[in-house]
Design a protein around this motif. Sequence first.
Motif, mmCIF file in Angstrom:
data_model
loop_
_atom_site.group_PDB
_atom_site.id
_atom_site.type_symbol
_atom_site.label_atom_id
_atom_site.label_comp_id
_atom_site.label_asym_id
_atom_site.label_seq_id
_atom_site.Cartn_x
_atom_site.Cartn_y
_atom_site.Cartn_z
ATOM 1 N N GLY A 116 7.105 16.028 0.228
ATOM 2 C CA GLY A 116 7.753 15.342 -0.883
ATOM 3 C C GLY A 116 6.920 15.236 -2.152
ATOM 4 N N LEU A 117 5.644 15.591 -2.060
ATOM 5 C CA LEU A 117 4.782 15.452 -3.241
ATOM 6 C C LEU A 117 4.558 16.815 -3.877
ATOM 7 C CD1 LEU A 117 2.295 13.035 -1.567
ATOM 8 C CD2 LEU A 117 3.556 12.494 -3.617
ATOM 9 N N LEU A 151 -11.663 12.876 1.340
ATOM 10 C CA LEU A 151 -11.854 11.803 0.349
ATOM 11 C C LEU A 151 -13.323 11.701 -0.054
ATOM 12 C CD1 LEU A 151 -9.498 8.944 1.550
ATOM 13 C CD2 LEU A 151 -9.126 10.606 -0.247
ATOM 14 N N ARG A 206 5.216 7.867 -5.927
ATOM 15 C CA ARG A 206 4.771 9.170 -6.427
ATOM 16 C C ARG A 206 5.687 10.297 -5.996
ATOM 17 N NH1 ARG A 206 -0.376 8.890 -8.093
ATOM 18 N NH2 ARG A 206 -0.878 6.760 -8.616
ATOM 19 N N THR A 207 6.537 10.061 -4.977
ATOM 20 C CA THR A 207 7.377 11.133 -4.480
ATOM 21 C C THR A 207 8.698 11.140 -5.239
ATOM 22 O OG1 THR A 207 8.334 9.702 -2.818
ATOM 23 C CG2 THR A 207 6.406 10.942 -2.175
ATOM 24 N N GLN A 208 9.482 12.210 -5.008
ATOM 25 C CA GLN A 208 10.713 12.333 -5.786
ATOM 26 C C GLN A 208 11.846 11.485 -5.227
ATOM 27 O OE1 GLN A 208 10.890 16.540 -5.567
ATOM 28 N NE2 GLN A 208 10.092 16.761 -7.634
ATOM 29 N N LEU A 239 0.836 -1.210 0.000
ATOM 30 C CA LEU A 239 0.000 0.000 0.000
ATOM 31 C C LEU A 239 0.869 1.256 0.000
ATOM 32 C CD1 LEU A 239 -2.979 0.959 0.296
ATOM 33 C CD2 LEU A 239 -2.543 1.145 2.727
ATOM 34 N N LEU A 240 1.894 1.273 0.876
ATOM 35 C CA LEU A 240 2.709 2.474 1.012
ATOM 36 C C LEU A 240 3.686 2.634 -0.153
ATOM 37 C CD1 LEU A 240 3.334 2.567 4.843
ATOM 38 C CD2 LEU A 240 1.605 3.726 3.489
ATOM 39 N N VAL A 245 -8.193 -1.544 5.443
ATOM 40 C CA VAL A 245 -7.703 -0.203 5.083
ATOM 41 C C VAL A 245 -7.180 -0.195 3.647
ATOM 42 C CG1 VAL A 245 -5.927 1.519 5.572
ATOM 43 C CG2 VAL A 245 -7.167 0.473 7.445
ATOM 44 N N ILE A 286 2.277 4.720 -2.634
ATOM 45 C CA ILE A 286 2.417 6.142 -2.296
ATOM 46 C C ILE A 286 3.835 6.612 -2.597
ATOM 47 C CG2 ILE A 286 2.480 7.800 -0.409
ATOM 48 C CD1 ILE A 286 0.349 6.305 0.992
ATOM 49 N N THR A 297 -8.721 2.092 0.600
ATOM 50 C CA THR A 297 -8.034 3.332 0.230
ATOM 51 C C THR A 297 -7.224 3.246 -1.067
ATOM 52 O OG1 THR A 297 -6.190 2.696 1.641
ATOM 53 C CG2 THR A 297 -7.831 4.159 2.590
ATOM 54 N N HIS A 345 -4.904 13.570 -2.105
ATOM 55 C CA HIS A 345 -5.443 12.213 -1.948
ATOM 56 C C HIS A 345 -4.491 11.338 -1.141
ATOM 57 C CE1 HIS A 345 -7.988 13.361 -5.383
ATOM 58 N NE2 HIS A 345 -8.848 12.626 -4.722
ATOM 59 N N ILE A 346 -3.203 11.417 -1.490
ATOM 60 C CA ILE A 346 -2.241 10.514 -0.880
ATOM 61 C C ILE A 346 -2.063 10.818 0.606
ATOM 62 C CG2 ILE A 346 0.196 9.875 -0.891
ATOM 63 C CD1 ILE A 346 0.089 10.086 -3.920
ATOM 64 N N VAL A 362 -4.953 9.561 2.673
ATOM 65 C CA VAL A 362 -4.909 8.128 2.972
ATOM 66 C C VAL A 362 -3.905 7.849 4.090
ATOM 67 C CG1 VAL A 362 -4.291 5.865 2.060
ATOM 68 C CG2 VAL A 362 -5.671 7.417 0.704
ATOM 69 N N ARG A 375 -2.773 15.379 -6.471
ATOM 70 C CA ARG A 375 -2.389 14.032 -6.112
ATOM 71 C C ARG A 375 -1.996 13.975 -4.635
ATOM 72 N NH1 ARG A 375 2.472 11.928 -9.565
ATOM 73 N NH2 ARG A 375 1.004 11.508 -11.247
ATOM 74 N N MET A 408 11.763 7.348 0.738
ATOM 75 C CA MET A 408 10.443 7.615 1.302
ATOM 76 C C MET A 408 9.779 6.344 1.804
ATOM 77 S SD MET A 408 8.551 10.070 2.103
ATOM 78 C CE MET A 408 8.702 11.606 1.236
ATOM 79 N N TYR A 462 -8.015 5.493 -4.082
ATOM 80 C CA TYR A 462 -7.673 6.916 -4.020
ATOM 81 C C TYR A 462 -6.195 7.164 -4.296
ATOM 82 C CZ TYR A 462 -12.208 7.490 -1.849
ATOM 83 O OH TYR A 462 -13.541 7.491 -1.603
ATOM 84 N N LEU A 463 -5.362 6.170 -3.966
ATOM 85 C CA LEU A 463 -3.922 6.359 -4.119
ATOM 86 C C LEU A 463 -3.501 6.277 -5.568
ATOM 87 C CD1 LEU A 463 -2.527 4.190 -1.248
ATOM 88 C CD2 LEU A 463 -2.794 6.644 -1.369
ATOM 89 N N GLN A 467 -5.375 6.600 -8.447
ATOM 90 C CA GLN A 467 -5.983 7.377 -9.532
ATOM 91 C C GLN A 467 -5.154 8.618 -9.854
ATOM 92 O OE1 GLN A 467 -9.330 9.821 -7.013
ATOM 93 N NE2 GLN A 467 -9.820 7.831 -7.831
ATOM 94 N N GLU A 468 -5.157 8.962 -11.112
ATOM 95 C CA GLU A 468 -4.358 10.113 -11.557
ATOM 96 C C GLU A 468 -5.172 11.385 -11.430
ATOM 97 O OE1 GLU A 468 -1.189 10.325 -12.646
ATOM 98 O OE2 GLU A 468 -0.951 8.265 -12.027
ATOM 99 N N LEU A 523 5.971 13.296 3.829
ATOM 100 C CA LEU A 523 5.232 12.905 2.634
ATOM 101 C C LEU A 523 4.578 14.130 2.007
ATOM 102 C CD1 LEU A 523 4.179 10.548 0.937
ATOM 103 C CD2 LEU A 523 2.212 10.465 2.432
#
Lengths: 245, 233
Positions: free
Chosen positions: B134-135, B68, A178-180, A171-172, A234, A175, A238, B143-144, B147, B140, A185, A241-242, A244-245, B131
């Motif tokens: 970092g985004l 959400l 998506r970060t740099q 799950l994480l 969970v 997430i 969830t 949402h993240i 969660v 986006r 992360m 939501y994570l 979707q663009e 987090l």
Amino acid sequence: MMNSPVITMKSPMYNNDKHPTTGQYWRTVKTIIWKDLSIEMRKKTLISALFIFSVMVTLVFTFALDLDKSTKDNVSVGVLWVTFVFSSTLGLNQTFANEKKHGSLEGMLLAPIDHTAIFVGKFISTYIFVIIIEIIIIPMFYFFYGISLFSPLFLLIVLLGSFGYTLVGTLLTSIAIRTQVREIMLPILLFPVSMPIIIASVQCSNAILSGANWGQFSNAFNLVIVYDIIFIGVAIMTFEYLIQE
Amino acid sequence: MLRSNPRLKLMTVSSLILIVLSMYMVLIYAPREVIMGEIQRIFYYHVSSGWIAALAFLVTLITSIMFLATQNERHDHIAISSAEIGVIFTTMNIVSGSVWARPVWNTWWTWDPRLTTATIMWLLYIAYLFLHAGLEDHDRRRHITAVYGIVAFISVPLTFMAIRIWRTIHPVVIGSADPDAEGQFDMTARMTTTLLFTVSTFTVLYFTILWHRVRIQSLFEYMSKLQHQMYND
């Protein structure tokens, strides 16, 4: 009456119905698992890298702690779980990194499938890799540390503990990608969330291997199971939501 | 777009006055505890900051779920602001507890269930702030982080319940105590009044800071929208 031919687009897997049947859902999950496994069977990079990595971690701990017999008995279970955690984290980073290449994640998202099926598929394939790694690590520990780890209850707690860890991890990871700074992360996000299950698993493993009776570790055992169940819920609720663009 | 708000000013001034009053209550009005002495006075701020941390994370949870459900940006602003305040108050809670533990438990830190769960909670919300930072993509990110705000909250009831389910040396002043706890004491009427007063003061302070912080967040998002428009034209 004109009877004009109506062409309907029908995907081979699905009706144009919004809610797929259970059979269709699991077929999607199976396809994703099979895809990951067959990529790995051809490349063999992940398993071999993780194998080398876990051997290294075990050796580093042996030298760093400079273990004599009595310390060995006390810390070996902790070291075992640290090795599991480190190698699963590396494995998790890798499974989603493959999806980022060539936009294959976008491809899966565009397909007319339930998005949670992607999650379930990715989770199960990662879990299979983690189990393979554990099958390698456990005999190695027996070899280096000389403690017998082959009790069925202990193996059950290893499976349940890494189930929860991989579940939250999957799950994480979705997430973290998506970060740099995604490689860093993931542990930042994952370690605190997974701390309860790691603590409980280590307590359970220690109790089982030292021959304690059920009453002494039932609390920790229940915590592992509760954690697994909570995060199944969970994750399923969830993930949509994570991703979707 | 955002003018100074007279109600917010009123709240800021009143929380300032309340803090001065609570200092008087804690340092002078409350009686000296017989066994622990003056160090026991930390307790009032320790409990209050712990309570605000839990409240702040609860607000983050609720606003994350609401975000959400409704996709309203405002809920996201409240969630991140509240988490930030929660981290600050958790830090205060941990530091004040540590200062108290040095003379009473004879150690700064021990891996007691309560302390462990509080540390996990603290790390979780620090990860939440990381987090958030970092985004890049705003939509986006909302949402993240929402969660993650839901996932992280699981630690809060665990921390609250830790002194009540496990054997621990952390005292339970409100409710029944564990016989193993060290630094236990019974509250007198004046102590209870002081505690209630500091908790209410901190609650007012929390909502004041939250309001300020949400305004900053909205301004910040407005600014980055303007920036975005400028580069796209």
